[in-house]
Design an enzyme around this catalytic site. Structure first.
Site, PDB file in Angstrom:
ATOM      1  N   SER A  12       1.292  -1.176   0.734  1.00  0.00           N
ATOM      2  CA  SER A  12       0.011   0.144  -0.129  1.00  0.00           C
ATOM      3  C   SER A  12       0.871   0.965  -0.036  1.00  0.00           C
ATOM      4  CB  SER A  12      -1.345  -0.305   1.079  1.00  0.00           C
ATOM      5  OG  SER A  12      -0.358   0.001   1.893  1.00  0.00           O
ATOM      6  N   ASN A  13       1.888   1.468   0.634  1.00  0.00           N
ATOM      7  CA  ASN A  13       2.827   2.306   0.996  1.00  0.00           C
ATOM      8  C   ASN A  13       3.787   2.559  -0.958  1.00  0.00           C
ATOM      9  OD1 ASN A  13       3.489   4.022   3.080  1.00  0.00           O
ATOM     10  ND2 ASN A  13       3.218   2.038   4.326  1.00  0.00           N
ATOM     11  N   ARG A  64      23.267 -13.087   4.173  1.00  0.00           N
ATOM     12  CA  ARG A  64      22.401 -12.133   4.084  1.00  0.00           C
ATOM     13  C   ARG A  64      23.459 -11.590   2.777  1.00  0.00           C
ATOM     14  NH1 ARG A  64      18.939 -10.199   7.609  1.00  0.00           N
ATOM     15  NH2 ARG A  64      19.160 -11.467  10.046  1.00  0.00           N
ATOM     16  N   MET A  89      11.003  -6.558   4.484  1.00  0.00           N
ATOM     17  CA  MET A  89      10.896  -7.290   5.748  1.00  0.00           C
ATOM     18  C   MET A  89      12.203  -8.153   5.981  1.00  0.00           C
ATOM     19  SD  MET A  89       8.713  -6.193   6.584  1.00  0.00           S
ATOM     20  CE  MET A  89       8.193  -6.401   8.626  1.00  0.00           C
ATOM     21  N   ARG A  90      12.977  -8.051   5.720  1.00  0.00           N
ATOM     22  CA  ARG A  90      14.380  -8.222   5.549  1.00  0.00           C
ATOM     23  C   ARG A  90      15.831  -7.467   6.078  1.00  0.00           C
ATOM     24  NH1 ARG A  90      14.396 -13.165   6.213  1.00  0.00           N
ATOM     25  NH2 ARG A  90      16.597 -14.013   5.696  1.00  0.00           N
ATOM     26  N   HIS A 108       8.295   3.163   8.737  1.00  0.00           N
ATOM     27  CA  HIS A 108       8.026   2.015   9.979  1.00  0.00           C
ATOM     28  C   HIS A 108       6.989   2.989  11.000  1.00  0.00           C
ATOM     29  CE1 HIS A 108       9.336  -0.591  13.284  1.00  0.00           C
ATOM     30  NE2 HIS A 108       9.264  -0.149  14.058  1.00  0.00           N
TER      31      HIS A 108
END
Ligand code: GAR
Length: 192
Positions: A12-13, A64, A89-90, A108
């Site tokens: 949505s953002n 990572r 979400m990482r 955030h």
């Protein structure tokens, strides 16, 4: 400013950034959307808007850094100048944060430095806060703690659940992120 948006979910953002960029005076053009989740709803939003998408699942990568190197490559291949994380979400490697220092933003759903991390609205309610909000900040190696570009407050109301509070915060996120992008691109906000 050639801009990429990194997502993991609903988007949505992303949608609000795409809508803002339809204004000819908006200084950022979204040229790429990267998701680590193949089923992220935001991918369809990007496709519907004619924006290039790239799916980079994190699971196959041994570290990572290796995952981030692939994202970095995708961003550079698209000549991206600014990165907006919108529900991505990482957690990034320090290497990646350094590569994009000053050119990468995150949104955030709390008034940082309060309540970094996950399950934000649950934490806000458990702490008995009377207000919450949203923050756009420069991404750094430390989770949810880079220099703040913009913040907006909302009240916490009696009877709020994590869901009702999340919805109130999300509504201000949708206004705040395009404003913050404009401030950064126009040089009104800088990371120092
Ligand atoms: C937003 O509330 C965003 O602030 C949050 O995830 C949601 C994504 O929604 N991000 C974080 O919690 C990052 N730490 P969206 O996919 O509809 O934009």
């Amino acid at each position: 400013m050639r801009t990429a948006v990194l997502i993991s979910g609903r988007g949505s953002n992303l949608k609000s950034l795409i809508a803002a960029s339809a204004d000819p005076t908006f200084p950022a053009e979204i040229v790429l959307v990267v998701s680590n989740v193949e089923t992220a709803g935001g991918l369809q939003i990007a496709r519907d808007a004619g924006i290039a998408t790239k799916i980079i699942p994190h699971k196959p990568f041994p570290s990572r850094e290796a995952f981030d190197a692939e994202i970095d490559r995708a961003l550079r291949d698209a000549s991206v100048q600014l990165v907006c994380e919108a529900g991505f979400m990482r957690i990034h490697s320090a290497w990646f944060a350094k590569q994009w220092e000053g050119r990468i933003l995150n949104i955030h759903p709390s008034l940082l430095p309060k309540f970094p991390g996950v399950r934000v609205h649950e934490q806000v309610l458990a702490a008995g806060e009377t207000e919450s909000g949203a923050t756009v900040h420069f991404l750094t190696a430390e989770l949810d703690s880079g220099p703040i570009v913009a913040q907006r407050k909302v009240p916490v109301l009696p009877g709020d659940t994590p869901e009702t509070l999340a919805a109130r915060v999300l509504a201000v996120e949708h206004e705040l992120y395009p404003e913050a992008v404009r401030m950064v691109v126009e040089g009104i906000a800088a990371p120092s």
